[in-house]
Write an enzyme that holds these catalytic residues in place. Structure first.
Site, PDB file in Angstrom:
ATOM      1  N   THR A 196      44.625 -54.216  35.531  1.00 26.67           N
ATOM      2  CA  THR A 196      44.105 -54.883  34.351  1.00 26.67           C
ATOM      3  C   THR A 196      44.927 -56.111  34.008  1.00 26.67           C
ATOM      4  OG1 THR A 196      43.463 -54.580  32.033  1.00 26.67           O
ATOM      5  CG2 THR A 196      45.491 -53.505  32.746  1.00 26.67           C
ATOM      6  N   HIS A 197      44.250 -57.067  33.360  1.00 27.91           N
ATOM      7  CA  HIS A 197      44.925 -58.255  32.840  1.00 27.91           C
ATOM      8  C   HIS A 197      45.125 -58.180  31.325  1.00 27.91           C
ATOM      9  CE1 HIS A 197      44.725 -60.288  36.631  1.00 27.91           C
ATOM     10  NE2 HIS A 197      43.422 -60.505  36.613  1.00 27.91           N
TER      11      HIS A 197
ATOM     12  N   TYR B 283      56.745 -62.494  41.844  1.00 25.34           N
ATOM     13  CA  TYR B 283      56.034 -63.174  42.935  1.00 25.34           C
ATOM     14  C   TYR B 283      56.983 -63.924  43.859  1.00 25.34           C
ATOM     15  CZ  TYR B 283      52.297 -65.945  45.123  1.00 25.34           C
ATOM     16  OH  TYR B 283      51.432 -66.511  46.017  1.00 25.34           O
TER      17      TYR B 283
END
Length: 331
Positions: free
Chosen positions: A138-139, A228
């Site tokens: 989910t965001h 990331y």
């Protein structure tokens, strides 16, 4: 929203037919809101109450505020695994890695569509039929996560990425999508919109501070943050850390094979070659746009000196108490 805004021309050869969602999807969307920014760009969204969300297909017989409440109240299983991320922080990449770890395989899935596990994209009842253990992503901002996720202390993976590359990736993605998803303005206008108002799933700075506060307030919940830039620098080490956190029991050899299989140069052509029509309808000319460069530091090719200085001023103003220190370049 007018009929013209919410319908596709029946003329299949028209330009609009490749720049707009087909009728069967448009007709399955709840009523949308729209905003025109100070530059004159109008974009559409689902009003979830505390945040805007993209106009996903949750059914025309409901609304996005109700859907947000359903997410908060959904039944969570003790063995669920959740990936929570602001858009464009590496969700597709990490979801593939986690799926492979959970299934103990180094084979890429032929699926690219994440609607089977994205909370904001489908009615909540869809998830009750998924077999355990479920991987859910989910965001939505931290405060809108399912309440039982914290109560039942499931394993939650947060994704993080330097915000300048996030904005570049988000803008590039939106320019590839069709109405009513796309943003018609320039990159500079998009950055100012995000700095001044925010965009989908809330203002980025608020989103990050809210998450940091949520983690601090729940020290007994197993959280793991995957950054990331760190994953780009050493994907094998990142996969091994995820394996350890999840307790999936994959061997070191398998973790290394998963890292190799999930490299950008391997995933992008494989996923795009296996994309279905249902997955491509969201993009202009039906060309899949989930994967772009997978790089760190591309923001330097987009931000002007003045825009970068403005971003840095705003970041310093709003993020003074934020503890994460981002890598904006790997050089």
């Amino acid at each position: 929203m007018t009929d013209r805004q919410n319908k596709v021309s029946r003329n299949s050869k028209s330009k609009e037919s490749i720049d707009t969602l087909p009728d069967e999807i448009l007709n399955d969307l709840p009523k949308l809101g729209s905003v025109t920014d100070r530059f004159g760009n109008t974009f559409y969204f689902g009003n979830a109450g505390g945040y805007w969300q993209p106009p996903f297909r949750i059914g025309a017989d409901t609304d996005y505020m109700t859907h947000a409440r359903n997410i908060r109240d959904m039944e969570i299983r003790p063995d669920d695994v959740m990936i929570c991320s602001y858009p464009k922080t590496g969700l597709h990449w990490h979801r593939e890695i986690v799926t492979m770890l959970m299934n103990k395989t180094s084979s890429l899935s032929t699926k690219i569509d994440d609607t089977i596990c994205a909370l904001e994209k489908k009615p909540i009842h869809v998830f009750s039929s998924r077999e355990s253990p479920r991987l859910i992503n989910t965001h939505v901002p931290f405060r809108y996560l399912p309440k039982q996720a914290l109560k039942k202390k499931i394993k939650i993976i947060f994704l993080d990425r330097n915000p300048k590359d996030v904005l570049v990736s988000a803008y590039s993605h939106l320019k590839k999508t069709v109405h009513p998803f796309n943003y018609p303005g320039t990159f500079e206008q998009f950055v100012y919109l995000n700095l001044e108002v925010g965009h989908m799933f809330g203002h980025l700075f608020t989103y990050l501070m809210d998450r940091q506060e949520g983690i601090d307030a729940n020290p007994d919940v197993p959280f793991f943050t995957s950054v990331y830039e760190d994953m780009i620098l050493d994907t094998k080490a990142g996969v091994k850390k995820l394996n350890e956190f999840l307790g999936t029991g994959c061997s070191e050899e398998l973790c290394e094979k998963i890292a190799e299989a999930c490299s950008f140069d391997s995933m992008k052509p494989f996923k795009e070659a296996n994309a279905t029509i249902n997955e491509s309808v969201w993009f202009r000319n039906r060309e899949i746009g989930y994967y772009r460069k997978g790089a760190v530091g591309d923001w330097k090719n987009w931000f002007t000196e003045d825009l970068n200085e403005e971003f840095d001023r705003e970041y310093k103003k709003h993020m003074a108490d934020y503890r994460t220190v981002y890598k904006y370049s790997l050089e």
